[in-house]
Design a protein around this motif. Structure first.
Motif, PDB file in Angstrom:
ATOM      1  N   GLY A 139       0.783  -1.232   0.000  1.00 17.07           N
ATOM      2  CA  GLY A 139       0.000   0.000   0.000  1.00 17.07           C
ATOM      3  C   GLY A 139       0.812   1.279   0.000  1.00 17.07           C
ATOM      4  N   PHE A 140       2.130   1.183  -0.200  1.00 14.11           N
ATOM      5  CA  PHE A 140       2.977   2.373  -0.255  1.00 14.11           C
ATOM      6  C   PHE A 140       2.984   2.963  -1.665  1.00 14.11           C
ATOM      7  N   LYS A 141       3.046   4.290  -1.755  1.00 15.75           N
ATOM      8  CA  LYS A 141       3.263   4.955  -3.031  1.00 15.75           C
ATOM      9  C   LYS A 141       4.761   5.124  -3.200  1.00 15.75           C
ATOM     10  N   VAL A 142       5.295   4.631  -4.308  1.00 19.30           N
ATOM     11  CA  VAL A 142       6.741   4.579  -4.485  1.00 19.30           C
ATOM     12  C   VAL A 142       7.215   5.689  -5.432  1.00 19.30           C
ATOM     13  N   TYR A 143       8.268   6.382  -4.995  1.00 13.50           N
ATOM     14  CA  TYR A 143       8.929   7.414  -5.795  1.00 13.50           C
ATOM     15  C   TYR A 143      10.357   6.950  -6.064  1.00 13.50           C
ATOM     16  N   LEU A 144      10.728   6.828  -7.324  1.00 14.87           N
ATOM     17  CA  LEU A 144      12.086   6.444  -7.686  1.00 14.87           C
ATOM     18  C   LEU A 144      12.831   7.681  -8.175  1.00 14.87           C
ATOM     19  N   VAL A 145      13.911   8.007  -7.486  1.00 13.51           N
ATOM     20  CA  VAL A 145      14.720   9.173  -7.837  1.00 13.51           C
ATOM     21  C   VAL A 145      15.866   8.699  -8.719  1.00 13.51           C
ATOM     22  N   LEU A 146      16.020   9.332  -9.857  1.00 14.64           N
ATOM     23  CA  LEU A 146      17.081   8.917 -10.775  1.00 14.64           C
ATOM     24  C   LEU A 146      18.455   9.220 -10.195  1.00 14.64           C
ATOM     25  N   PRO A 147      19.398   8.291 -10.349  1.00 16.13           N
ATOM     26  CA  PRO A 147      20.758   8.523  -9.843  1.00 16.13           C
ATOM     27  C   PRO A 147      21.387   9.746 -10.501  1.00 16.13           C
ATOM     28  N   VAL A 148      22.300  10.363  -9.784  1.00 22.99           N
ATOM     29  CA  VAL A 148      22.997  11.530 -10.314  1.00 22.99           C
ATOM     30  C   VAL A 148      23.940  11.085 -11.431  1.00 22.99           C
ATOM     31  N   HIS A 157      29.048   6.016 -18.197  1.00 20.06           N
ATOM     32  CA  HIS A 157      28.156   5.246 -19.073  1.00 20.06           C
ATOM     33  C   HIS A 157      27.239   4.333 -18.263  1.00 20.06           C
ATOM     34  N   LEU A 158      27.769   3.794 -17.142  1.00 13.15           N
ATOM     35  CA  LEU A 158      26.942   2.952 -16.278  1.00 13.15           C
ATOM     36  C   LEU A 158      25.911   3.793 -15.521  1.00 13.15           C
ATOM     37  N   MET A 159      26.287   5.015 -15.163  1.00 16.48           N
ATOM     38  CA  MET A 159      25.344   5.902 -14.484  1.00 16.48           C
ATOM     39  C   MET A 159      24.152   6.206 -15.387  1.00 16.48           C
ATOM     40  N   GLN A 160      24.437   6.469 -16.660  1.00 15.25           N
ATOM     41  CA  GLN A 160      23.346   6.731 -17.602  1.00 15.25           C
ATOM     42  C   GLN A 160      22.501   5.469 -17.806  1.00 15.25           C
ATOM     43  N   ALA A 161      23.174   4.315 -17.885  1.00 16.36           N
ATOM     44  CA  ALA A 161      22.443   3.051 -18.031  1.00 16.36           C
ATOM     45  C   ALA A 161      21.552   2.803 -16.814  1.00 16.36           C
ATOM     46  N   MET A 162      22.041   3.166 -15.615  1.00 18.12           N
ATOM     47  CA  MET A 162      21.248   2.988 -14.403  1.00 18.12           C
ATOM     48  C   MET A 162      20.032   3.907 -14.426  1.00 18.12           C
ATOM     49  N   ARG A 163      20.208   5.117 -14.896  1.00 22.16           N
ATOM     50  CA  ARG A 163      19.089   6.054 -15.009  1.00 22.16           C
ATOM     51  C   ARG A 163      18.036   5.506 -15.978  1.00 22.16           C
TER      52      ARG A 163
END
Length: 219
Positions: A139-148, A157-163
């Motif tokens: 029942g939680f509302k989930v907010y996903l914050v994109l990595p910096v 390149h991995l940071m962009q792939a993670m985003r």
């Protein structure tokens, strides 16, 4: 000539009584108005109180972090679980948790350490999917914050792939995506925000999460 039989003393007392009556009426009105204001404020805060679990790494863990600033200013009730170096694959929500006392949201700002350490976005995504599905089932509302994204980092390149991966997961599960403008110019080491940088992040999250001001209003 008729004699003036009016009683100046009596007239004065009558005037004083009328003035006292008017004053008492005004006091009662003000008291009722104040009581209504207090009652409205309590009801408004009860209806708009927002609660969040916050998972994060060193961008969230300091005492002066954006999350702690919001919590201490009473914009929302933040239960913060953040520590330096935390990765998405380290998330392990207690399986007994459930929302209580109103609506709860979960803010997850992780992924930078996964990418920075050369971790696989696919591996991190597996854990992220599991956690999002579990939290939503509770029942939680989930907010996903994109990595910096740090353009000059060896693992950029991995940071962009993670985003890209987290964006895909958010869309898949209907979670809300947050992408705060990172205060690159307000960091002490090029990565970790200063106090002023965290203040800027706090302003972003207050607006992005739709938080109400401590007096119960939405400004």
């Amino acid at each position: 000539m008729k004699e003036d039989k009016s009683d100046p003393t009596g007239d004065k007392r009558l005037t004083e009584r009328r003035q006292m009556s008017d004053l008492w009426a005004q006091c009662r009105f003000i008291s009722c108005a104040c009581l209504l204001c207090i009652l409205f404020s309590v009801v408004a805060r009860a209806d708009t109180t927002q609660n969040f679990l916050v998972f994060g790494d060193s961008l969230t863990s300091p005492n002066y972090s954006w999350a702690n600033l919001i919590h201490k200013a009473e914009f929302a009730n933040f239960q913060i679980s953040a520590q330096p170096g935390l990765r998405m694959i380290d998330i392990d929500s207690p399986r007994h948790i459930r929302p209580y006392g109103g609506e709860w949201g979960v803010v997850i700002w992780l992924g930078t350490n996964d990418a920075g350490s050369g971790g696989s976005p696919e591996h991190a995504a597996m854990f992220c999917r599991s956690e999002v599905a579990f939290l939503q089932s509770r029942g939680f509302k989930v907010y996903l914050v994109l990595p910096v994204y740090f353009a000059n980092h060896p693992q950029a390149h991995l940071m962009q792939a993670m985003r890209d991966t987290i964006t895909e997961i958010a869309n898949e599960y209907g979670a809300q995506i947050l992408d705060p403008p990172f205060p690159y110019d307000d960091t002490g080491d090029g990565i970790h925000p200063t106090r002023h940088g965290h203040l800027l992040l706090a302003f972003y999250f207050i607006n992005a999460l739709g938080l109400n001001f401590p007096d119960g209003t939405d400004k």
